[in-house]
Design a protein around this motif. Structure first.
Motif, PDB file in Angstrom:
ATOM      1  N   THR A 238       0.843  -1.080   0.123  1.00  0.00           N
ATOM      2  CA  THR A 238       0.052   0.039   0.075  1.00  0.00           C
ATOM      3  C   THR A 238       1.219   1.374   0.247  1.00  0.00           C
ATOM      4  OG1 THR A 238      -2.093  -1.364   0.919  1.00  0.00           O
ATOM      5  CG2 THR A 238      -1.955   1.358   1.601  1.00  0.00           C
ATOM      6  N   VAL A 239       2.058   1.121   0.282  1.00  0.00           N
ATOM      7  CA  VAL A 239       3.032   2.398   1.116  1.00  0.00           C
ATOM      8  C   VAL A 239       3.357   2.426  -0.833  1.00  0.00           C
ATOM      9  CG1 VAL A 239       5.355   3.046   1.074  1.00  0.00           C
ATOM     10  CG2 VAL A 239       3.555   2.072   3.100  1.00  0.00           C
ATOM     11  N   GLU A 240       3.680   1.414  -1.105  1.00  0.00           N
ATOM     12  CA  GLU A 240       3.886   1.692  -3.266  1.00  0.00           C
ATOM     13  C   GLU A 240       2.895   1.987  -3.652  1.00  0.00           C
ATOM     14  OE1 GLU A 240       5.803  -0.711  -6.682  1.00  0.00           O
ATOM     15  OE2 GLU A 240       6.263  -1.624  -4.432  1.00  0.00           O
ATOM     16  N   ARG A 241       1.627   1.995  -3.453  1.00  0.00           N
ATOM     17  CA  ARG A 241       0.502   1.805  -4.764  1.00  0.00           C
ATOM     18  C   ARG A 241      -0.323   3.714  -4.196  1.00  0.00           C
ATOM     19  NH1 ARG A 241      -5.224  -1.847  -4.130  1.00  0.00           N
ATOM     20  NH2 ARG A 241      -6.595  -0.056  -5.585  1.00  0.00           N
ATOM     21  N   LEU A 242       0.110   3.180  -3.163  1.00  0.00           N
ATOM     22  CA  LEU A 242      -0.652   5.121  -3.069  1.00  0.00           C
ATOM     23  C   LEU A 242       0.951   5.920  -2.494  1.00  0.00           C
ATOM     24  CD1 LEU A 242      -3.737   4.138  -0.272  1.00  0.00           C
ATOM     25  CD2 LEU A 242      -3.713   4.062  -3.075  1.00  0.00           C
ATOM     26  N   GLU A 243       1.672   5.712  -2.686  1.00  0.00           N
ATOM     27  CA  GLU A 243       3.017   6.053  -2.211  1.00  0.00           C
ATOM     28  C   GLU A 243       2.499   7.505  -1.335  1.00  0.00           C
ATOM     29  OE1 GLU A 243       2.930   9.473  -6.056  1.00  0.00           O
ATOM     30  OE2 GLU A 243       3.320   7.689  -7.294  1.00  0.00           O
ATOM     31  N   LEU A 244       2.745   6.311  -0.661  1.00  0.00           N
ATOM     32  CA  LEU A 244       2.869   6.629   1.214  1.00  0.00           C
ATOM     33  C   LEU A 244       4.749   7.094   1.341  1.00  0.00           C
ATOM     34  CD1 LEU A 244       0.300   5.215   2.567  1.00  0.00           C
ATOM     35  CD2 LEU A 244      -0.009   6.543   1.812  1.00  0.00           C
ATOM     36  N   ASP A 245       4.820   8.621   2.716  1.00  0.00           N
ATOM     37  CA  ASP A 245       6.052   8.657   2.561  1.00  0.00           C
ATOM     38  C   ASP A 245       5.784   9.636   3.948  1.00  0.00           C
ATOM     39  OD1 ASP A 245       5.450  11.330   1.648  1.00  0.00           O
ATOM     40  OD2 ASP A 245       6.146  11.532   0.324  1.00  0.00           O
ATOM     41  N   SER A 246       6.622  10.014   4.589  1.00  0.00           N
ATOM     42  CA  SER A 246       7.161  11.194   5.482  1.00  0.00           C
ATOM     43  C   SER A 246       5.904  12.606   5.889  1.00  0.00           C
ATOM     44  CB  SER A 246       8.192  11.676   6.049  1.00  0.00           C
ATOM     45  OG  SER A 246       8.565  12.543   4.950  1.00  0.00           O
TER      46      SER A 246
ATOM     47  N   PRO B  54      -6.955  15.309   7.586  1.00  0.00           N
ATOM     48  CA  PRO B  54      -6.842  14.471   7.569  1.00  0.00           C
ATOM     49  C   PRO B  54      -6.161  13.261   6.346  1.00  0.00           C
ATOM     50  CG  PRO B  54      -6.989  16.590   6.093  1.00  0.00           C
ATOM     51  CD  PRO B  54      -6.786  16.664   6.586  1.00  0.00           C
ATOM     52  N   ALA B  55      -6.900  12.147   6.535  1.00  0.00           N
ATOM     53  CA  ALA B  55      -5.967  11.170   5.990  1.00  0.00           C
ATOM     54  C   ALA B  55      -5.860  10.044   5.029  1.00  0.00           C
ATOM     55  CB  ALA B  55      -6.840   9.923   6.963  1.00  0.00           C
ATOM     56  N   ASP B  56      -4.955  10.673   4.420  1.00  0.00           N
ATOM     57  CA  ASP B  56      -5.028  10.057   2.826  1.00  0.00           C
ATOM     58  C   ASP B  56      -5.235   8.442   3.190  1.00  0.00           C
ATOM     59  OD1 ASP B  56      -3.033  11.934   2.481  1.00  0.00           O
ATOM     60  OD2 ASP B  56      -1.579  11.734   4.207  1.00  0.00           O
ATOM     61  N   LEU B  57      -4.878   7.257   4.403  1.00  0.00           N
ATOM     62  CA  LEU B  57      -5.712   6.120   4.516  1.00  0.00           C
ATOM     63  C   LEU B  57      -6.565   6.055   5.521  1.00  0.00           C
ATOM     64  CD1 LEU B  57      -6.036   2.825   2.439  1.00  0.00           C
ATOM     65  CD2 LEU B  57      -3.706   2.801   3.687  1.00  0.00           C
ATOM     66  N   VAL B  58      -7.310   6.070   5.188  1.00  0.00           N
ATOM     67  CA  VAL B  58      -7.826   4.891   7.204  1.00  0.00           C
ATOM     68  C   VAL B  58      -8.058   3.546   6.664  1.00  0.00           C
ATOM     69  CG1 VAL B  58      -9.721   5.156   7.980  1.00  0.00           C
ATOM     70  CG2 VAL B  58      -9.168   7.107   6.982  1.00  0.00           C
ATOM     71  N   VAL B  59      -7.799   3.097   7.613  1.00  0.00           N
ATOM     72  CA  VAL B  59      -7.823   1.268   7.269  1.00  0.00           C
ATOM     73  C   VAL B  59      -8.772   0.729   8.398  1.00  0.00           C
ATOM     74  CG1 VAL B  59      -6.102  -1.076   7.510  1.00  0.00           C
ATOM     75  CG2 VAL B  59      -5.410   1.286   6.423  1.00  0.00           C
ATOM     76  N   ALA B  60      -9.583  -0.538   7.653  1.00  0.00           N
ATOM     77  CA  ALA B  60     -10.375  -1.600   8.936  1.00  0.00           C
ATOM     78  C   ALA B  60     -10.219  -2.046   8.957  1.00  0.00           C
ATOM     79  CB  ALA B  60     -11.930  -0.092   9.219  1.00  0.00           C
ATOM     80  N   ASN B  61      -9.322  -3.339   9.330  1.00  0.00           N
ATOM     81  CA  ASN B  61      -9.089  -4.050   9.490  1.00  0.00           C
ATOM     82  C   ASN B  61     -10.349  -5.642   9.902  1.00  0.00           C
ATOM     83  OD1 ASN B  61      -7.976  -4.101   6.731  1.00  0.00           O
ATOM     84  ND2 ASN B  61      -6.305  -4.905   7.921  1.00  0.00           N
TER      85      ASN B  61
ATOM     86  N   ALA C 233      -9.377  11.895   3.891  1.00  0.00           N
ATOM     87  CA  ALA C 233      -9.519  13.464   3.005  1.00  0.00           C
ATOM     88  C   ALA C 233     -10.349  13.097   1.515  1.00  0.00           C
ATOM     89  CB  ALA C 233      -7.732  13.373   2.315  1.00  0.00           C
ATOM     90  N   ASP C 234     -10.399  14.457   1.296  1.00  0.00           N
ATOM     91  CA  ASP C 234     -11.232  14.795  -0.049  1.00  0.00           C
ATOM     92  C   ASP C 234     -11.212  13.075  -1.157  1.00  0.00           C
ATOM     93  OD1 ASP C 234     -13.445  15.354   2.301  1.00  0.00           O
ATOM     94  OD2 ASP C 234     -12.603  17.525   0.898  1.00  0.00           O
ATOM     95  N   ASP C 235     -10.509  13.055  -1.580  1.00  0.00           N
ATOM     96  CA  ASP C 235      -9.092  11.808  -2.215  1.00  0.00           C
ATOM     97  C   ASP C 235      -8.655  10.892  -1.862  1.00  0.00           C
ATOM     98  OD1 ASP C 235      -7.440  13.836  -0.986  1.00  0.00           O
ATOM     99  OD2 ASP C 235      -6.040  14.012  -2.862  1.00  0.00           O
ATOM    100  N   GLY C 236      -8.711  10.482  -0.780  1.00  0.00           N
ATOM    101  CA  GLY C 236      -8.173   9.801  -0.527  1.00  0.00           C
ATOM    102  C   GLY C 236      -9.231   8.644  -0.126  1.00  0.00           C
ATOM    103  N   TRP C 237      -8.161   7.402   0.602  1.00  0.00           N
ATOM    104  CA  TRP C 237      -8.603   5.825   0.352  1.00  0.00           C
ATOM    105  C   TRP C 237      -9.383   5.465   2.565  1.00  0.00           C
ATOM    106  CZ3 TRP C 237      -7.960   3.222  -4.694  1.00  0.00           C
ATOM    107  CH2 TRP C 237      -7.717   3.735  -5.331  1.00  0.00           C
ATOM    108  N   VAL C 238     -10.320   4.510   1.364  1.00  0.00           N
ATOM    109  CA  VAL C 238     -10.427   3.519   3.018  1.00  0.00           C
ATOM    110  C   VAL C 238     -10.227   1.915   2.164  1.00  0.00           C
ATOM    111  CG1 VAL C 238     -12.186   3.054   3.853  1.00  0.00           C
ATOM    112  CG2 VAL C 238     -11.831   5.074   3.029  1.00  0.00           C
ATOM    113  N   SER C 239      -9.948   1.173   3.573  1.00  0.00           N
ATOM    114  CA  SER C 239      -9.850  -0.101   2.910  1.00  0.00           C
ATOM    115  C   SER C 239      -9.769  -0.542   4.246  1.00  0.00           C
ATOM    116  CB  SER C 239      -8.255  -0.305   2.730  1.00  0.00           C
ATOM    117  OG  SER C 239      -7.707  -1.859   2.568  1.00  0.00           O
ATOM    118  N   ILE C 240     -11.104  -1.813   3.442  1.00  0.00           N
ATOM    119  CA  ILE C 240     -11.324  -2.353   4.466  1.00  0.00           C
ATOM    120  C   ILE C 240     -11.740  -4.054   4.283  1.00  0.00           C
ATOM    121  CG2 ILE C 240     -13.963  -3.849   4.907  1.00  0.00           C
ATOM    122  CD1 ILE C 240     -14.926  -0.353   5.238  1.00  0.00           C
ATOM    123  N   GLU C 241     -10.974  -4.991   5.546  1.00  0.00           N
ATOM    124  CA  GLU C 241     -11.025  -5.962   5.359  1.00  0.00           C
ATOM    125  C   GLU C 241     -11.978  -7.087   5.663  1.00  0.00           C
ATOM    126  OE1 GLU C 241      -7.087  -8.152   6.173  1.00  0.00           O
ATOM    127  OE2 GLU C 241      -5.630  -6.691   4.095  1.00  0.00           O
TER     128      GLU C 241
END
Length: 411
Positions: A89-97, A161-168, A189-197
């Motif tokens: 996911t770091v690679e897919r969404l280009e997450l960094d510091s 706002p969060a770039d990614l919200v995870v709810a596993n 964030a308004d252009d962010g992602w939510v990942s749910i497992e």
């Protein structure tokens, strides 16, 4: 009359009735063995309007999750699953510091620790105080709270706002599915992602995984019902992955409606599979109860026959799913002498309802039982390797789901 918690319909049909059991994580101390236990009906129904499968919300999340017996990091394979997810996911969404990630129900930091190691700012929102403390001890920032629209707004106001919200493995655990979903939208964030497992109802039913029905799990999702649930918070499912975890799960990728666009072909493919299995109509649910009854008969026949032969059967693991199975089958210490678990929190306690003692894993090597009944069958590969030593004395492993299977380790 029960109403669907998602759409409000009263048109709910029976799927399976597992009787009445205590909450699956309410392990007993020795002193509590002399006290009564409260049991609650465990009756799964499906809404014929929105296809959300659900049980009545007879216990509250506060009853279960304020102090919790489950620590994710005791499963080696689950920690590795989280590490792989973070790397991809770091690679897919280009997450960094400069990014910000929130995980809801972050448990003991099993996932966010991998983001901390990559210097990606993150926050866990975890209601269980005891496991949240364990996360903070690992250096994972953690807020002790249940997610609601208000909590989501507080996190956004404090951290941005969060770039990614995870709810596993939490979307099934909340009775207020609409409020929880709005909490997710409040943080992202308004252009962010939510990942749910979440476990996939398709595999649950196809592989007789009825032991994953328990009071902590208020609802059970298809992609179709998850789409409707997320839509109530302004989120659109844009992609889905099929995962082997928990016997078969879906990873839903969602975005705010305004930026979502068209769903991927994988979403359409899984919806087609669900429809072909009959899960978008009542006919697909008709025979599940009969398959559940068969699992019960097979397991009881094996245990009673072993007892008649004077053979010893013990358990491995004390997961929530195991307590549904033990209670539904009416298994007591005369058929299952004890079970073991890696989590020290459970040692010296007893399983709810069935009152089977729980010991440390080392006891199996000391006692050399004839059979080990593996209750967390979803970790089959990991536990088969961990329990390979039972072959030293000719011991065998028993897997109860989807059908009874007796395995000679190393064969």
């Amino acid at each position: 009359m029960m109403m669907c918690r998602l759409c409000g319909s009263t048109n709910l049909a029976d799927v399976v009735d597992l009787g009445a059991t205590p909450p699956c994580e309410r392990f007993l101390t020795a002193e509590q063995l002399e006290e009564p236990e409260i049991t609650y009906p465990l009756h799964l129904r499906v809404c014929a309007e929105c296809w959300l499968a659900q049980i009545p919300p007879l216990i509250s999340p506060e009853d279960t999750f304020t102090e919790y017996a489950y620590f994710s990091s005791y499963s080696t394979s689950w920690v590795e699953h989280a590490r792989t997810f973070v790397a991809e996911t770091v690679e897919r969404l280009e997450l960094d510091s400069s990014s910000f990630v929130v995980e809801v129900a972050s448990n003991d930091g099993y996932l966010l620790q991998h983001l901390v190691a990559r210097s990606v700012p993150c926050l866990g929102v975890e209601p269980s105080v005891n496991v949240g403390t364990a996360a903070r001890e690992k250096g994972v920032p953690t807020k002790s709270a249940f997610l609601s629209p208000e909590t989501g707004a507080e996190v956004r106001a404090e951290h941005g706002p969060a770039d990614l919200v995870v709810a596993n493995n939490v979307y099934a655990h909340i009775p207020d599915v609409i409020g929880f979903t709005k909490g997710l939208r409040a943080m992202v964030a308004d252009d962010g992602w939510v990942s749910i497992e979440v476990q996939h109802l398709l595999t649950l039913m196809d592989l007789n995984q009825y032991d994953t029905i328990y009071h902590e799990h208020f609802q059970y999702y298809t992609v179709a019902s998850a789409q409707r649930a997320l839509a109530c918070g302004g989120l659109t499912v844009v992609d889905v992955e099929l995962l082997p975890t928990h016997g078969g799960s879906i990873r839903l990728w969602a975005r705010p409606d305004e930026v979502a666009g068209e769903p991927s072909t994988r979403v359409r493919d899984v919806l087609s599979r669900e429809k072909a299995a009959g899960l978008h109509e009542l006919s697909g649910y008709a025979e599940f109860a009969q398959r559940v009854a068969r699992v019960r008969r097979e397991l009881l026949s094996f245990l009673t026959a072993a007892a008649e032969r004077g053979e010893t059967v013990v358990g491995y693991g004390a997961p929530g799913k195991g307590n549904t199975l033990l209670n539904h089958c009416g298994i007591r210490p005369d058929l299952l002498a004890y079970t073991v678990d890696r989590n020290p929190y459970k040692h010296g306690r007893f399983t709810p309802g069935t009152r089977i003692p729980i010991s440390a894993p080392e006891r199996i090597a000391e006692d050399k039982p004839d059979y080990v009944l593996v209750l967390p069958w979803n970790l089959r590969a990991e536990l088969t390797e961990q329990l390979s030593y039972v072959a030293e004395w000719g011991g065998k492993l028993v897997f109860p789901i989807p059908n009874l299977e007796i395995v000679e380790v190393g064969s």
